[in-house]
Scaffold this active site. Structure first.
Site, mmCIF file in Angstrom:
data_model
loop_
_atom_site.group_PDB
_atom_site.id
_atom_site.type_symbol
_atom_site.label_atom_id
_atom_site.label_comp_id
_atom_site.label_asym_id
_atom_site.label_seq_id
_atom_site.Cartn_x
_atom_site.Cartn_y
_atom_site.Cartn_z
ATOM 1 C CG ASP A 51 -90.222 6.739 132.798
ATOM 2 O OD1 ASP A 51 -91.421 6.875 133.123
ATOM 3 O OD2 ASP A 51 -89.380 6.219 133.556
ATOM 4 C CG ASP A 53 -93.940 3.240 131.840
ATOM 5 O OD1 ASP A 53 -92.755 3.072 131.498
ATOM 6 O OD2 ASP A 53 -94.272 3.629 132.974
ATOM 7 C CG ASP A 130 -100.101 2.277 141.610
ATOM 8 O OD1 ASP A 130 -100.530 2.809 140.570
ATOM 9 O OD2 ASP A 130 -98.957 2.477 142.061
HETATM 10 P P1 ATP Z 1 -93.009 7.936 138.122
HETATM 11 O O1 ATP Z 1 -92.590 7.429 136.778
HETATM 12 O O2 ATP Z 1 -93.293 9.365 138.224
HETATM 13 O O3 ATP Z 1 -92.108 7.445 139.193
HETATM 14 P P2 ATP Z 1 -95.149 6.092 137.733
HETATM 15 O O4 ATP Z 1 -96.538 6.045 138.263
HETATM 16 O O5 ATP Z 1 -94.991 6.179 136.256
HETATM 17 O O6 ATP Z 1 -94.412 7.272 138.472
HETATM 18 P P3 ATP Z 1 -93.704 3.659 137.472
HETATM 19 O O7 ATP Z 1 -92.947 2.904 138.492
HETATM 20 O O8 ATP Z 1 -93.003 4.214 136.285
HETATM 21 O O9 ATP Z 1 -94.388 4.842 138.270
HETATM 22 O O10 ATP Z 1 -94.907 2.738 137.030
HETATM 23 C C1 ATP Z 1 -95.656 2.936 135.855
HETATM 24 C C2 ATP Z 1 -97.094 2.492 136.074
HETATM 25 O O11 ATP Z 1 -97.156 1.104 136.418
HETATM 26 C C3 ATP Z 1 -97.794 3.185 137.224
HETATM 27 O O12 ATP Z 1 -98.347 4.408 136.847
HETATM 28 C C4 ATP Z 1 -98.870 2.178 137.598
HETATM 29 O O13 ATP Z 1 -99.938 2.220 136.698
HETATM 30 C C5 ATP Z 1 -98.143 0.882 137.397
HETATM 31 N N1 ATP Z 1 -97.469 0.439 138.631
HETATM 32 C C6 ATP Z 1 -96.183 0.628 138.970
HETATM 33 N N2 ATP Z 1 -95.898 0.082 140.158
HETATM 34 C C7 ATP Z 1 -97.031 -0.487 140.581
HETATM 35 C C8 ATP Z 1 -97.397 -1.239 141.732
HETATM 36 N N3 ATP Z 1 -96.510 -1.480 142.701
HETATM 37 N N4 ATP Z 1 -98.661 -1.679 141.824
HETATM 38 C C9 ATP Z 1 -99.550 -1.428 140.850
HETATM 39 N N5 ATP Z 1 -99.290 -0.747 139.747
HETATM 40 C C10 ATP Z 1 -98.037 -0.268 139.599
HETATM 41 MG MG MG Z 2 -93.096 6.078 135.117
#
Ligand code: ATP
Ligand code: MG
Length: 433
Positions: A51, A53, A130
């Protein structure tokens, strides 16, 4: 540092059309608009993002005013969901986590953040991300990438590195430890020393995280096509026991390696199903993880209380599932069918008569059969039994009828004849099975 369009490989043609629509509309209305996080990271390493964001300086209410198909959600922080059919684009307002904003955030005693709804600018927003590779912002205004945390270097060296002091960042949100394990499994990235080192010691902070969130995170770990690798990383960092304590114990007591083989094979199968776009269900995942613990508890219950095998098994299911729920909130709509499916494992042994035939119509048959095959693959069930249930499904209804009922008469007649010919204990014995 801003990386201009010609200096990076991220191409708009790989971004979802709906995400682009959102970005362009925000921009046209005078707002900043970026893609951030997994979308940018995955495109840069050549994966297709799950997805996209979007982040913006527009406030949630302003975002809502711009899109008819928009809803505001979230308690911990407010964000906007813009819906296009089945695709939802998440739009989040820049937030601050430093410089004077501290007073407006709620922490627990151990440093965990409970609420952070302080709006900020993009250069503040980065500090709440993160890993450096998750803090790359793709700017729709000129297609550049904004990189404040040297995330591009870490993309190049395939490294996960927390932004800021790792211990503080894990204390703020212990789920980041799970994310380190998950993302390194998913991306095949290494974890920087400083980011990996504190995990073992801080792992127990996961106790503080709400079960519902750990359940969500569990599905991300195990239902995204990299379950086997996630499992390995979780164990390597001592995190697994804080998600599945029963399974962890069974793995530690696993003398002949059957539990490990079973879990690994089950997770491999799950990964293959995800890659082939076949459906996966938490019911099956939890069955794979809890099967041996349940058997073990059932044995204990029977040794303590006597009673029937089935009763002990059902009690063991309830006990293990109940305790599992204190770690990851495993919903009843999955645990009830799981229990039925596990119970069917015993019923597969009976291949004769109407009751056995009715198993084929059971709504859990398909899953229970797959589970039986998995067990047989790992030496936990008789391969011949699994073959029999495989073959029976290829027969016509009439043939099935015969297989379940008629065979029995012929068999027993033959056996009777045989036993008449040779006395009990003769060479014919044991061939029926
Ligand atoms: P994926 O979508 O592949 O699971 P992602 O990194 O996009 O991985 P998401 O949960 O969609 O994970 O989160 C989007 C973004 O929000 C992350 O890339 C990060 O920048 C931020 N983020 C998400 N969770 C956290 C957290 N627990 N602490 C800090 N930043 C976070
Ligand atoms: Mg994501």
């Amino acid at each position: 540092m801003v990386i201009r369009r010609p200096q990076h490989t991220l191409s708009r043609s790989n971004v979802s059309g709906n995400a682009l629509k959102v970005l362009y509309r925000l921009k046209r209305c005078g707002h900043q608009a970026f893609i951030v996080g997994g979308g940018v990271r995955d495109l840069l390493v050549g994966l297709s993002p799950k997805d996209f964001d979007v982040v913006t300086d527009a406030r949630p209410e302003q975002v809502r005013a711009l899109f008819r198909n928009c809803r505001l959600i979230g308690r911990r922080f407010r964000l906007a969901h813009v819906r296009f059919g089945r695709e939802v684009i998440e739009v989040v307002t820049f937030r601050s986590s430093r410089s004077g904003a501290e007073d407006d955030r709620e922490h627990t005693d151990s440093g965990r953040i409970l609420r952070d709804n302080v709006y900020g600018t993009i250069d503040e927003d980065i500090w709440r991300r993160d890993f450096t590779v998750n803090a790359l912002y793709y700017n729709i205004a000129d297609f550049s990438i904004w990189d404040y945390a040297r995330g591009m270097d870490d993309i190049a060296s395939r490294t996960l590195r927390l932004i800021g002091d790792p211990v503080t960042r894990y204390r703020e949100d212990p789920v980041r430890m799970l994310r380190a394990a998950r993302l390194s499994a998913k991306l095949g990235f290494g974890i920087a020393n400083g980011t990996a080192r504190p995990i073992r010691e801080l792992a127990e902070l996961l106790h503080e995280v709400p079960e519902a969130r750990l359940y969500d995170e569990t599905l991300k770990l195990f239902h995204a096509g990299h379950a086997a690798a996630s499992f390995e990383r979780l164990r390597q960092f001592g995190l697994f026991r804080y998600l599945f304590p029963h399974t962890d114990r069974a793995l530690r007591a696993d003398e002949n390696g059957v539990v490990l083989r079973f879990v690994q094979t089950g997770l491999d199968n799950t990964d293959q199903r995800v890659k082939a776009d076949k459906p996966v269900t938490p019911m099956f995942l939890y069955a794979v993880l809890l099967w041996f613990p349940i058997l073990e508890v059932a044995e204990r219950i029977r040794a303590e209380d006597g009673g029937s095998e089935i009763e002990a098994f059902l009690d063991a299911c309830d006990e293990v599932v109940g305790e599992q729920r204190e770690y990851t909130a495993f919903p009843r709509r999955f645990s009830s069918p799981m229990k039925e499916m596990l119970l069917m494992q015993r019923r597969f042994h009976n291949r004769r008569g109407a009751r056995a035939r009715r198993l084929l119509q059971h709504r859990q048959f398909r899953a229970a059969y797959d589970f039986l095959v998995l067990r047989a693959e790992c030496g936990d069930a008789d391969p011949e039994l699994a073959r029999w249930w495989t073959e029976i499904q290829t027969l016509s209804p009439e043939e099935q009828h015969k297989a379940f009922a008629v065979k029995r008469r012929r068999r027993s007649r033959r056996r009777r004849r045989a036993s008449r010919r040779s006395p009990a204990g003769g060479p014919d014995r044991g061939q029926a099975g």
